[in-house]
Design an enzyme around this catalytic site. Structure first.
Site, PDB file in Angstrom:
ATOM      1  N   LYS A 219       6.038  -6.431  -3.385  1.00 27.63           N
ATOM      2  CA  LYS A 219       4.708  -7.043  -3.481  1.00 27.63           C
ATOM      3  C   LYS A 219       3.845  -6.426  -4.587  1.00 27.63           C
ATOM      4  O   LYS A 219       3.026  -7.118  -5.181  1.00 27.63           O
ATOM      5  CB  LYS A 219       3.990  -6.949  -2.134  1.00 27.63           C
ATOM      6  CG  LYS A 219       4.630  -7.808  -1.045  1.00 27.63           C
ATOM      7  CD  LYS A 219       3.830  -7.750   0.247  1.00 27.63           C
ATOM      8  CE  LYS A 219       4.452  -8.623   1.315  1.00 27.63           C
ATOM      9  NZ  LYS A 219       3.641  -8.650   2.569  1.00 27.63           N
TER      10      LYS A 219
ATOM     11  N   ASP B 170      -1.005 -13.722   2.619  1.00 28.76           N
ATOM     12  CA  ASP B 170      -1.150 -12.956   3.854  1.00 28.76           C
ATOM     13  C   ASP B 170      -2.611 -12.900   4.290  1.00 28.76           C
ATOM     14  O   ASP B 170      -2.916 -13.014   5.485  1.00 28.76           O
ATOM     15  CB  ASP B 170      -0.644 -11.516   3.661  1.00 28.76           C
ATOM     16  CG  ASP B 170       0.871 -11.432   3.598  1.00 28.76           C
ATOM     17  OD1 ASP B 170       1.532 -12.283   4.226  1.00 28.76           O
ATOM     18  OD2 ASP B 170       1.389 -10.524   2.939  1.00 28.76           O
TER      19      ASP B 170
ATOM     20  N   ARG C 199      -4.340   9.276   4.181  1.00 27.65           N
ATOM     21  CA  ARG C 199      -4.416   7.859   4.561  1.00 27.65           C
ATOM     22  C   ARG C 199      -5.842   7.448   4.873  1.00 27.65           C
ATOM     23  O   ARG C 199      -6.250   6.315   4.602  1.00 27.65           O
ATOM     24  CB  ARG C 199      -3.501   7.590   5.755  1.00 27.65           C
ATOM     25  CG  ARG C 199      -2.022   7.690   5.394  1.00 27.65           C
ATOM     26  CD  ARG C 199      -1.125   7.236   6.516  1.00 27.65           C
ATOM     27  NE  ARG C 199       0.269   7.224   6.119  1.00 27.65           N
ATOM     28  CZ  ARG C 199       1.274   6.815   6.888  1.00 27.65           C
ATOM     29  NH1 ARG C 199       1.013   6.381   8.117  1.00 27.65           N
ATOM     30  NH2 ARG C 199       2.506   6.829   6.453  1.00 27.65           N
TER      31      ARG C 199
END
Length: 281
Positions: free
Chosen positions: A72, A109, A161
């Site tokens: 992607k 998406d 993260r």
């Protein structure tokens, strides 16, 4: 008088691994329902190293490609144009080939997630929670930017993260607060919870589902239901699964590649449900 046969048109899904993909079942069902007998849809194992060569070998019969991991982001430098939606999250899951040979990148998406929520009556929420980080979580943030009026809390593991999710929020113009995964049970109090984690990651949260839960969008579709989704339904909360997302994003892909609107949502969903039931394992 004999009619001239229409030229063949091809499309496919690429990725690695790819054997598990339900995309062929969905797209082929769409072609059948639309009477596109000259269209075919395949599945190819392609990794990042082989992507440029694969694209270079395509002939004018090709209409488009569906992309899954790990392609992607890798495909972006190989495209002539990338939509604002795809550029916002640096992820292209759809490539459309124009008649003059240009390669256009899109992300279905994000609008697919929004449409899956709208189909179940979720059009606006005041706050939301995201479980997990990574590519799917960034797409979830982009979708929530369209329907969430307030703060989004992302529950993640580790400071790296957490910083990544806050960065995505700044880029997308979404107020994102991060919290440690150890407190993920608190996410379940939000009116909308989007779980973007791998299989098994949220199993321990099943026991923490509140008495009157809101909406859970779990992006997994196999195995289904997840323990969290089953516990959510048992308490009469609204549950949206990964198959809903898969079908809605595929509907948009079919429309982009064929130019036919609307694509047959009902037939594509039925094909996906059948494929899940009959797939090996």
């Amino acid at each position: 008088m004999t009619s001239t046969p229409r030229p063949a048109r091809r499309a496919a899904v690429l990725g690695s691994p790819i054997a598990h993909s339900l995309s062929p079942a969905l797209h082929r069902a769409a072609y059948q329902a639309l009477g596109l007998r000259h269209w075919s849809y395949g599945r190819y194992e392609v990794d990042e190293a082989g992507l440029a060569g694969f694209l270079a070998g395509l002939d004018p019969d090709w209409a488009g490609l569906s992309l899954t991991m790990p392609l992607k982001r890798a495909v972006i430098p190989l495209l002539d144009e990338v939509s604002e939606t795809a550029a916002a999250v640096e992820a292209v899951n759809t490539v459309v080939f124009t008649e003059d040979g240009r390669r256009l990148g899109e992300n279905t998406d994000i609008p697919g997630l929004v449409e899956a929520l709208r189909e179940r009556g979720v059009r606006h929420v005041e706050r939301a929670a995201v479980l997990g980080a990574g590519a799917t979580a960034s797409s979830a943030l982009a979708a929530l930017a369209r329907i969430c009026g307030g703060e989004i809390t992302a529950y993640v593991r580790g400071p790296a993260r957490a910083a990544e999710m806050r960065g995505w929020g700044e880029r997308l113009g979404v107020p994102v607060r991060t919290a440690d995964w150890a407190d993920a049970h608190r996410a379940l109090e939000a009116p909308l919870v989007v779980a973007t984690t791998p299989a098994g990651a949220t199993d321990a949260l099943a026991a923490a589902v509140p008495d009157a839960p809101g909406t859970l969008f779990d992006v997994l579709y196999a195995p289904w239901p997840t323990r969290l989704a089953a516990a959510w339904e048992a308490r009469e909360g609204r549950v949206i699964g990964g198959l809903d997302l898969l079908v809605h994003q595929a509907v948009l892909q079919v429309e982009l590649m064929t130019g036919i609107v609307p694509a047959p949502l009902k037939e594509m969903r039925e094909a996906g449900e059948t494929a899940l039931v009959t797939r090996p394992g």
